[in-house]
Write a protein that holds these residues in place. Structure first.
Motif, PDB file in Angstrom:
ATOM      1  N   GLN A 199       0.825  -1.212   0.000  1.00 32.17           N
ATOM      2  CA  GLN A 199       0.000   0.000   0.000  1.00 32.17           C
ATOM      3  C   GLN A 199       0.859   1.262   0.000  1.00 32.17           C
ATOM      4  O   GLN A 199       0.422   2.315  -0.467  1.00 32.17           O
ATOM      5  CB  GLN A 199      -0.928   0.009   1.224  1.00 32.17           C
ATOM      6  N   THR A 200       2.076   1.163   0.516  1.00 31.35           N
ATOM      7  CA  THR A 200       3.012   2.281   0.527  1.00 31.35           C
ATOM      8  C   THR A 200       4.279   1.861  -0.191  1.00 31.35           C
ATOM      9  O   THR A 200       4.811   0.770   0.058  1.00 31.35           O
ATOM     10  CB  THR A 200       3.359   2.710   1.967  1.00 31.35           C
ATOM     11  N   VAL A 201       4.767   2.718  -1.104  1.00 28.67           N
ATOM     12  CA  VAL A 201       5.923   2.364  -1.922  1.00 28.67           C
ATOM     13  C   VAL A 201       6.997   3.444  -1.825  1.00 28.67           C
ATOM     14  O   VAL A 201       6.732   4.578  -1.407  1.00 28.67           O
ATOM     15  CB  VAL A 201       5.522   2.171  -3.398  1.00 28.67           C
ATOM     16  N   THR A 202       8.203   3.075  -2.226  1.00 30.51           N
ATOM     17  CA  THR A 202       9.307   4.035  -2.274  1.00 30.51           C
ATOM     18  C   THR A 202       9.483   4.536  -3.704  1.00 30.51           C
ATOM     19  O   THR A 202       8.989   3.920  -4.669  1.00 30.51           O
ATOM     20  CB  THR A 202      10.612   3.392  -1.797  1.00 30.51           C
ATOM     21  N   LEU A 203      10.219   5.631  -3.834  1.00 31.54           N
ATOM     22  CA  LEU A 203      10.509   6.134  -5.173  1.00 31.54           C
ATOM     23  C   LEU A 203      11.344   5.132  -5.965  1.00 31.54           C
ATOM     24  O   LEU A 203      11.183   4.999  -7.184  1.00 31.54           O
ATOM     25  CB  LEU A 203      11.234   7.474  -5.083  1.00 31.54           C
ATOM     26  N   ALA A 204      12.245   4.437  -5.287  1.00 29.34           N
ATOM     27  CA  ALA A 204      13.079   3.443  -5.963  1.00 29.34           C
ATOM     28  C   ALA A 204      12.222   2.321  -6.546  1.00 29.34           C
ATOM     29  O   ALA A 204      12.485   1.826  -7.652  1.00 29.34           O
ATOM     30  CB  ALA A 204      14.106   2.872  -4.993  1.00 29.34           C
ATOM     31  N   GLU A 205      11.180   1.927  -5.826  1.00 28.42           N
ATOM     32  CA  GLU A 205      10.277   0.892  -6.330  1.00 28.42           C
ATOM     33  C   GLU A 205       9.478   1.397  -7.525  1.00 28.42           C
ATOM     34  O   GLU A 205       9.283   0.678  -8.510  1.00 28.42           O
ATOM     35  CB  GLU A 205       9.346   0.431  -5.210  1.00 28.42           C
ATOM     36  N   LEU A 206       9.027   2.650  -7.465  1.00 28.77           N
ATOM     37  CA  LEU A 206       8.276   3.227  -8.581  1.00 28.77           C
ATOM     38  C   LEU A 206       9.142   3.396  -9.821  1.00 28.77           C
ATOM     39  O   LEU A 206       8.663   3.261 -10.958  1.00 28.77           O
ATOM     40  CB  LEU A 206       7.693   4.588  -8.179  1.00 28.77           C
TER      41      LEU A 206
END
Length: 311
Positions: free
Chosen positions: A186-193
């Motif tokens: 439900q919450t992601v990091t910029l690196a994952e995006l």
């Protein structure tokens, strides 16, 4: 002999002069004034005689103001604008009897989220008003300045000095993906995006030539790719539904209307999202009861949408 030029002048001619100065086109000026082109020509003839100056000369593109007209406009505009503001301030607003056309320009981020609820809220209070919602374009700021559009709703943009910008709500960044997207949290990091292409919304006058999230990622040493750009929200949503791209958006996004999409939070330690939604209108309308009512109503509708999206 009366040498007082002010006493000899019909003040309606000054309004014609200002509209003609803004449009530099006889036909468009006539349309804004709701009179015929010959009537505009006759008014210009009287103005030329009164000031003993051509005021406007014909060029290939239409009309061009003389140096005297430039100076005259700069001198009289603040006074006529102030007079209009004072007169409007004393008008008691009767929403039930309001029957004017209300043209509001909405940015893509607002148009896709609030068109229906905004229409419902406005027509409930002012049932006889005609609501016209237009998509924000590169000409919108000029349309507001010229009085063609009463109010605009967008991010805080660089705008002409004749316009005023007022903050309505503050937004938080979100990422929109399809149901079943590989990003399951439900919450992601910029690196994952950054592993997935960006479906970027174009907001005219704000990010025509860049993608905001891509710039943020680059500043943090991340490489990202823009896979698709559009001003049309439904085109962006359709692409997101059929790919692994994600759409940078905000907590204004109405997920309840899109059950096949998910709204992901972005770790706030990584992303500082300082954008706010603003109402933009002509400074002469700062005391206009209709404009004040619309701004407050739009603010209320925005706040209700943000509250409905709150986890």
């Amino acid at each position: 002999m009366n040498n007082n030029l002010y006493q000899q002048l019909d003040l309606n001619l000054l309004r014609t002069f200002l509209i003609l100065y803004e449009e530099l086109n006889m036909r468009r000026a006539a349309e804004r004034l709701f009179i015929s082109q010959p009537a505009v020509s006759q008014a210009l003839k009287k103005l030329r005689y009164h000031f003993n100056n051509e005021l406007f000369v014909k060029v290939s593109a239409g009309l061009e103001a003389t140096a005297f007209a430039d100076e005259l406009k700069a001198d009289i505009y603040p006074h006529l604008s102030g007079l209009e503001s004072v007169i409007n301030k004393n008008i008691e607003l009767d929403l039930q009897s309001l029957n004017q056309t209300l043209e509001i320009a909405l940015s893509p981020v607002v148009m896709a989220c609030l068109s229906g609820s905004l229409y419902k809220a406005i027509t409930k209070q002012a049932p006889n008003a005609k609501l016209v919602l237009t998509a924000w374009s590169n000409s919108t700021l000029e349309d507001i300045r010229k009085g063609k559009t009463l109010l605009g709703v967008n991010y805080d943009l660089k705008h002409p000095k004749e316009l005023y910008s007022k903050r309505l709500v503050q937004l938080e960044g979100r990422a929109i993906v399809r149901q079943g997207h590989p990003l399951a949290a439900q919450t992601v990091t910029l690196a994952e995006l950054a592993k997935y292409d960006i479906a970027s919304m174009i907001i005219p006058g704000w990010n025509d030539n860049f993608v905001w999230l891509q710039k943020v990622m680059e500043e943090k040493g991340l490489t990202s790719r823009v896979g698709f750009r559009s001003e049309i929200m439904m085109a962006l949503i359709d692409v997101v539904l059929h790919t692994n791209m994600f759409l940078p958006h905000s907590n204004l996004f109405p997920q309840e209307f899109y059950p096949n999409l998910r709204v992901l939070k972005i770790e706030q330690s990584q992303l500082i999202y300082n954008e706010s939604i603003q109402s933009l209108y002509h400074i002469k309308n700062r005391n206009n009861p209709v404009q004040l009512w619309l701004s407050q109503l739009i603010k209320k509708v925005l706040e209700e949408q943000l509250l409905a999206n709150k986890d």
